[in-house]
Design an enzyme around this catalytic site. Structure first.
Site, PDB file in Angstrom:
ATOM      1  N   LYS A  52       0.847  -1.196   0.000  1.00 23.03           N
ATOM      2  CA  LYS A  52       0.000   0.000   0.000  1.00 23.03           C
ATOM      3  C   LYS A  52       0.881   1.244   0.000  1.00 23.03           C
ATOM      4  O   LYS A  52       2.060   1.206   0.378  1.00 23.03           O
ATOM      5  CB  LYS A  52      -0.939   0.025   1.211  1.00 23.03           C
ATOM      6  CG  LYS A  52      -0.240   0.029   2.582  1.00 23.03           C
ATOM      7  CD  LYS A  52       0.269   1.389   3.044  1.00 23.03           C
ATOM      8  CE  LYS A  52       1.045   1.309   4.342  1.00 23.03           C
ATOM      9  NZ  LYS A  52       1.684   2.590   4.718  1.00 23.03           N
ATOM     10  N   ASP A  91      -2.265  -1.552  10.104  1.00 26.59           N
ATOM     11  CA  ASP A  91      -2.488  -1.546   8.658  1.00 26.59           C
ATOM     12  C   ASP A  91      -3.097  -2.847   8.139  1.00 26.59           C
ATOM     13  O   ASP A  91      -3.526  -2.916   6.986  1.00 26.59           O
ATOM     14  CB  ASP A  91      -1.174  -1.293   7.911  1.00 26.59           C
ATOM     15  CG  ASP A  91      -0.699   0.151   8.029  1.00 26.59           C
ATOM     16  OD1 ASP A  91      -1.510   1.007   8.402  1.00 26.59           O
ATOM     17  OD2 ASP A  91       0.486   0.406   7.745  1.00 26.59           O
TER      18      ASP A  91
END
Length: 289
Positions: free
Chosen positions: A11, A137
């Site tokens: 990401k 995350d």
């Protein structure tokens, strides 16, 4: 022996605002995360022994400190499964200490794989809930796409936008530990104005040029790494609409609205920075192959 292979996308943080510190030591965040098609691949199988991590990268720990190990342990604890033998082979592509969520991506992949291997039937929300115990995350990495993350990163609001762009990811030799980055914030405090709301509006309108104006990262100003500044100048020189450090660093992403410019930039950067990747936005999370 049943074996599952999972694709684990990295990401980038299109924006990252740090709002303050919680009593438990975690920090309040407001960040827009976007999955990219830079992926690790994990091969996960049941065994008769304990949790085992296999990886041939020297910078990846193969013990209890690995996030993939922690994710497996959390899964077995939450589901109360007694047979906890599992082998996790990580084919590592995502660079470490880069702010690209490589460890979290692997943790999310483990949760998705174990849910399938053990036929536990957990829904996405439950997998994200387990993941949040391990890393902030991981909930995003379970679903991927584009989302606003709040709280410590576990409160997700999907952003329904698809970016038509190319991305150059470039990491210098220097790495940054997440703990060290947050310690710097604790010393200095907030140093840049939040622009996340303006970014989200531009993303929803699918205006990549306008969105690039609002891409920012509080950590970048806090850490002030000359290696990051040098890469940003290089990416901008070759046509990036914007170049910003991702997460707690030290990788930088450049946003390109031209494939040709992105490909030329990739070739130039790769000669100086081996950890350079030509990517696109990706709209899945951890995926069983």
């Amino acid at each position: 022996m049943k074996k599952i292979t999972v694709k684990a996308p990295a990401k980038i943080n299109l924006s990252l605002d740090i709002l303050g510190k919680r009593m438990d030591g975690y920090h309040f965040l407001r960040t827009v995360m976007q999955a990219i098609d830079l992926c690790d691949t994990l091969h996960i199988s049941m065994t008769s022994s304990d949790i085992q991590i296999l990886c041939d990268r020297e910078d990846v720990p193969c013990d209890e400190s690995n996030i993939a190990y922690k994710a497996a342990a959390a899964f077995f604890e939450q589901t109360q499964i007694k047979q906890t033998g599992v082998s996790i082979q990580i084919d590592k592509v995502i660079p470490s200490q880069a702010g690209l969520g490589g460890g979290s991506a692997d943790g999310a992949a483990v949760l998705v794989a174990l849910n399938e291997l053990y036929q536990t039937g957990l829904d996405t929300h439950k997998l994200q809930e387990i993941g949040a115990f391990v890393g902030a995350d991981i909930p995003f990495c379970v679903t991927g796409g584009c989302a606003l993350a709040e709280g410590i990163g576990e409160i997700l609001s999907p952003i329904h936008a698809k970016l038509d762009c190319c991305l150059i990811i470039c990491k210098p030799e220097v790495g940054v530990s997440t703990a060290a980055a947050y310690s710097k914030f604790d010393e200095v405090g907030t140093v840049c104005p939040p622009m996340t709301d303006s970014l989200i509006a531009s993303l929803v309108a699918e205006d990549i040029k306008e969105a690039s104006l609002y891409m920012s990262n509080a950590f970048e100003t806090l850490l002030n790494l000359p290696e990051v500044t040098e890469i940003e100048k290089l990416l901008t020189k070759y046509g990036a609409l914007k170049a910003v450090m991702s997460g707690s660093g030290s990788a930088v992403f450049g946003v390109f609205d031209s494939v040709l410019k992105a490909e030329k930039c990739f070739l130039e950067c790769k000669t100086k920075y081996p950890d350079t990747y030509l990517c696109r936005p990706y709209y899945k999370g951890a995926t069983i192959l």
